[in-house]
Design a protein around this motif. Structure first.
Motif, short mmCIF file in Angstrom:
data_model
loop_
_atom_site.label_atom_id
_atom_site.label_comp_id
_atom_site.label_asym_id
_atom_site.label_seq_id
_atom_site.Cartn_x
_atom_site.Cartn_y
_atom_site.Cartn_z
N UNK A 91 10.70 65.67 -94.90
CA UNK A 91 11.65 65.48 -94.09
C UNK A 91 12.79 64.25 -93.88
N UNK A 92 11.81 63.18 -93.60
CA UNK A 92 12.39 61.13 -93.42
C UNK A 92 11.75 60.53 -95.26
N UNK A 93 12.12 58.98 -95.45
CA UNK A 93 11.41 58.61 -96.81
C UNK A 93 12.07 57.22 -95.71
N UNK A 94 11.17 56.59 -95.69
CA UNK A 94 11.31 54.79 -95.81
C UNK A 94 12.19 54.51 -96.53
N UNK A 95 13.07 53.26 -96.16
CA UNK A 95 13.00 52.26 -97.07
C UNK A 95 13.04 51.01 -96.94
N UNK A 96 11.86 50.22 -97.52
CA UNK A 96 11.56 48.65 -97.59
C UNK A 96 12.75 47.81 -97.84
N UNK A 97 13.61 47.52 -96.72
CA UNK A 97 15.05 47.39 -96.96
C UNK A 97 15.61 45.49 -96.64
N UNK A 98 16.03 44.72 -97.14
CA UNK A 98 16.24 43.57 -96.51
C UNK A 98 17.44 43.80 -95.02
#
Ligand code: AR6
Length: 179
Positions: free
Chosen positions: A25-32
């Motif tokens: 349902x969700x994916x995680x983003x390794x964001x800035x």
């Protein structure tokens, strides 16, 4: 390659592959901190989701290290993206606290939004330089502790892009479960 482990009533799965094609349902983003597309896994997620993702991110006012924000998934198979900003590895003890916060805050935000399945990449272990073995122990212990207290999350997948990363997570997990 994949391996599944039961943690109380939930499943923790290690998977060797690309997070952009996962149908949790969700994916995680390794964001800035700006939540701008950038490179690495973040660039890949923004490319796969389409430009509407960046349009929504622009309105969120950025994100601090260790915190998490939720957006829609647009063209992704996942309905939501949870954006979190990992620590840039510095060798100080605060690194692991911030990394722990990333996993915990994403799982909390998932739980608050009734999200039952979620995929994580290996946060901070690319551009941000966190050594993979150390990061894997923080990531896995945090997820396991959360699942023991929050059985509403049914599936957590760790999506590891390279075979080496997958093998490191697998040996860390087997050691943690044995201890
Ligand atoms: N699926 C799963 N994992 C991936 C994928 C993919 N498609 N692509 C890369 N990885 P990084 P960070 C892995 O650098 O260290 C960005 O520019 C990769 O092999 O994406 O948290 C942001 O804008 C590595 O193990 O994230 C930030 O400025 C892991 O994902 C900065 O990089 C994380 O690598 C964040 O750096």
């Amino acid at each position: 390659m994949s391996a599944k482990y039961k943690i109380e009533n939930s499943i923790l799965e290690l998977f060797n592959g690309d997070i952009t094609v996962q149908d949790t349902e969700a994916i995680v983003n390794a964001a800035n901190k700006q939540l701008s597309p950038g490179g690495g896994v973040s660039g890949a997620i923004h490319r796969a989701a389409g430009s509407q993702l960046w349009e929504e991110c622009k309105k969120l006012g950025g994100c601090n290290t260790g915190k998490a924000k939720l957006t829609s998934g647009y063209n992704l198979g996942a309905k939501y993206v949870l954006h979190t900003v990992g620590p840039v590895y510095s060798g100080s003890i605060s690194d692991s606290e911030y990394l722990k916060d990333c996993y915990k805050n994403c799982l909390l935000l998932a739980s608050q939004n009734k999200i039952k399945s979620i995929s994580f990449p290996s946060i901070s272990t690319g551009v941000f330089g966190y050594p993979i073995k150390e990061a894997s122990i923080v990531a896995l212990k945090t997820i396991i502790n959360f699942l023991k207290e929050h059985q509403e999350i049914e599936l957590v997948q760790m999506v590891l892009f390279t075979e080496d990363t997958y093998n490191t997570y697998k040996s860390s997990l087997e050691k943690i479960l044995k201890d």
